[in-house]
Structures are given as structure tokens and as C-alpha cells.
Design an enzyme around this catalytic site. Structure first.
Site, PDB file in Angstrom:
ATOM      1  N   CYS B  37       0.821  -1.215   0.000  1.00 34.41           N
ATOM      2  CA  CYS B  37       0.000   0.000   0.000  1.00 34.41           C
ATOM      3  C   CYS B  37       0.854   1.263   0.000  1.00 34.41           C
ATOM      4  CB  CYS B  37      -1.008   0.006   1.143  1.00 34.41           C
ATOM      5  SG  CYS B  37      -0.705  -1.099   2.480  1.00 34.41           S
ATOM      6  N   CYS B 106      -1.450  -3.622   8.753  1.00 28.80           N
ATOM      7  CA  CYS B 106      -1.112  -2.340   9.393  1.00 28.80           C
ATOM      8  C   CYS B 106      -0.588  -2.576  10.810  1.00 28.80           C
ATOM      9  CB  CYS B 106      -2.334  -1.428   9.449  1.00 28.80           C
ATOM     10  SG  CYS B 106      -2.955  -0.977   7.817  1.00 28.80           S
TER      11      CYS B 106
END
Lengths: 211, 138
Positions: B37, B106
Site C-alpha cells: 500500500c 497495518c
């Protein structure tokens, strides 16, 4: 069956209609003429290109358009719903393959996969490359601090130049068979692309007065 | 996709945003990234003589879940010894913030950032890295 060559393009499959042998990349059965579903082939094999980073973009366009023409829905109006559905899924697979071959980022990822490496930009992967990440952090900070379009454009120019540099470096690395280098350049390219995306958002925000 | 109140709180009011002096020998800096990402996360710790983390700061460029994960991480490690902080698992962070499955990476990034900061501190201070520090998932 080896996937190293991008699939089993030479191995015979059976036509769903007449059961005759056909190749994996065939769109139509050469015996009964029935449209064929997409077989598991990677982008290079599907469009019939060698697995190399350097590609002839015009030739990819030409071949892709030629194949898509043969699958155009207008040609299947008098065919059975099943054949229309097969043609449609084949057309979608060709689209995917086309997009992969046209995009240096996807092309590089596929070549690394072909060489038996996991993609450096795959899901759930984290990296700790200080030089690359420090640079990424610095430019993202500069972008966040840019308050006018001129400052954003300057960062945009840099992102575009770095994008080109990465693509050139990918070509050199793959050409020399240096896959570690290619892997690192692919990661860098991904970060520059992400920056370009952020630049578009920043530009829009400034244009709308959100500064 | 709905996000938990805790996640939204950490995203909207991130704790401990900022930077510590990288050159300070009592400061450890961890810089990690998630290429999929394009996220980049910097997490810094300031360690006291007793091995307790006195201060922690972060700066993250990424999605809301990445920001919330690093914010929570700094909150958790403050006041802990570096040995304790090192045992924090990404699953603890993911659970606390109720991260959706597509955002689990994350929390992995935040765990890696803590470990990288501790490793940097230890290297600066001539301590050998604990064997567990190298166990980060590939």
C-alpha cells in the site's frame, strides 16, 4: 507441469464442445470452431509474448486488439448463452493480461513470480530498507508541507523522473538477470507510484481551496 | 466496512505524533514500510537508564488503520521496559482496534516498527539484539 514458462501453452486441453485437443492459448477450437474458456496462463503466455521486461508496446496493442475483435459480443449474438458467457470470460482474461503486460510494475512483479520469487510488493509484506524508506518519508513530508500548486508540481516532476529511472533500472536488472536488484527497484517504483497518487489528491485539495 | 470507535479515535486524535532527535544515543528509530500500500512508518523511542521507555513518537504516511496502529503502539510502549515492549504482538494491536482482516498488515507494520526502534537503540548502545527480534514474519 511447470509454471516456470508461464503455463502449459503447449499441452493439449480438450474442447468443451467436441472434446478435440486444443492448446491452452487457443480462443477457438480449430475443429468445431467453438469459443474456448480462458485456461490458467500468465499474461505473457496468454498474449503470446516471451517473458521479458522489455516489451514492444505497439505490438502488444496490435495483438490484443486483434484477439478482442474475435471475441466481440456482436459476433456472438446468434450463439448460445453458454458461448456468450465463455467469450466474455475469455475477453476479461485478455484484458487482465493486457493490463499486466502494459504496466511495468505488474510486468516486473510477474517476472519475479515466474522466477520463483514472491512479489516484493505483495500483501502483508513489510520492509526495512532505510535508504528507500527515508526517501519516501522525506518526499511525503515535503508534499504534506506544500501549500501551493507550484510546490506540488515540483514534487510531481521529481516523482515522474524517478518513475522513469526505476523503469530503466528494472530493464537493466532483468536484462542482466539480477533479480535482487529488480526486486528492490520494483519496491521503489511502487513507492513512487504511491507518491504520484498522493500528489493527485493534494493537487485536487489545493484546487478546491482546502490547502 | 465499519471501523471501531477506538480505531476512529486513534485516527482522528493520534497520540504522540512527532519526532525525537535521531542523533541522541538514548533514542532508537524504527523505519518500516508496507510496499503493497506504499505505507511508511517511523517510530522512535527514548529510553531511560533503567531501560524504561520514557517517550515515544511516530510519524506514519498511510491509511487510517496504519496511523491508528502506530498511535496505539506508542501509547502502549511508553512506561514499559524495552524487553516488555518487545513482546507486543501485532495481534494485540489488531484486537484492540478491531482491525478488519484486510488491515491486519497495518498492525504487523506497527509491531515491526517497535522492534526496529528497539533494535536501533540496542545497536547504538552496544547491546546484542535479542534473538526474538529477528522472528518477524516474512
Amino acid at each position: 507441469m511447470t509454471e516456470a514458462a508461464g503455463g502449459d501453452s503447449g499441452a493439449p486441453h480438450a474442447c468443451w464442445s467436441c472434446h478435440g485437443p486444443i492448446t491452452a492459448a487457443a480462443l477457438f477450437c480449430h475443429v468445431c470452431g467453438a469459443v474456448q474458456p480462458p485456461r490458467p496462463l500468465d499474461a505473457f503466455a496468454r498474449l503470446g509474448f516471451p517473458g521479458r521486461f522489455e516489451v514492444d508496446a505497439a505490438e502488444i496493442d496490435k495483438r490484443y486488439r486483434g484477439l478482442q475483435q474475435r471475441l466481440h459480443p456482436d459476433r456472438f449474438t446468434k450463439r448460445s448463452p453458454r458461448e456468450r458467457a465463455i467469450a466474455e470470460s475469455q475477453a476479461m482474461s485478455l484484458n487482465d493480461a493486457y493490463e499486466t503486460l502494459k504496466d511495468p510494475l505488474k510486468r516486473a512483479a510477474l517476472l519475479l513470480e515466474r522466477a520463483g520469487r514472491s512479489s516484493p510488493i505483495g500483501e502483508n509484506r513489510t520492509i526495512q530498507d532505510p535508504a528507500l524508506l527515508m526517501e519516501a518519508m522525506e518526499v511525503r513530508e515535503a508534499l504534506a508541507a506544500a501549500t501551493d500548486l507550484a510546490a506540488v508540481e515540483a514534487i510531481g516532476k521529481r516523482a515522474a523522473a524517478e518513475d522513469r529511472r526505476c523503469i530503466e533500472a528494472l530493464g537493466a536488472a532483468f536484462g542482466a538477470g539480477e533479480l535482487d536488484k529488480a526486486s528492490r527497484q520494483l519496491t521503489a517504483l511502487k513507492y513512487w507510484r504511491k507518491l504520484a497518487e498522493e500528489i493527485r489528491g493534494r493537487r485536487a485539495a489545493i484546487a478546491h481551496g482546502a490547502g | 466496512m465499519t471501523y471501531s470507535a477506538k480505531l476512529i479515535d486513534h485516527y482522528e486524535n493520534p497520540r504522540n505524533v512527532g519526532a525525537l532527535d535521531k542523533g541522541d544515543p538514548t533514542v532508537g528509530t524504527g523505519l518500516v514500510g508496507a510496499p503493497a500500500c506504499g505505507d511508511v512508518m517511523k517510530l522512535q523511542i527514548k529510553v531511560g537508564r533503567d531501560g524504561v521507555i520514557e517517550d515515544a513518537k511516530f510519524k506514519t504516511f498511510g491509511c487510517g488503520s496504519a496511523i491508528a496502529s502506530s498511535s496505539l503502539a506508542t501509547e502502549w510502549i511508553k512506561g514499559k521496559s524495552i524487553d516488555e515492549a518487545e513482546t507486543i504482538k501485532n495481534t494485540d494491536i489488531a484486537q484492540q482496534l478491531s482491525l478488519p482482516p484486510v488491515k491486519i498488515h497495518c498492525s504487523v507494520l506497527a509491531e515491526d516498527a517497535i522492534k526496529a526502534a528497539i533494535r536501533d537503540y540496542r545497536e547504538k548502545n552496544g547491546q546484542a539484539a535479542a534473538p526474538a527480534a529477528e522472528a518477524a514474519a516474512r
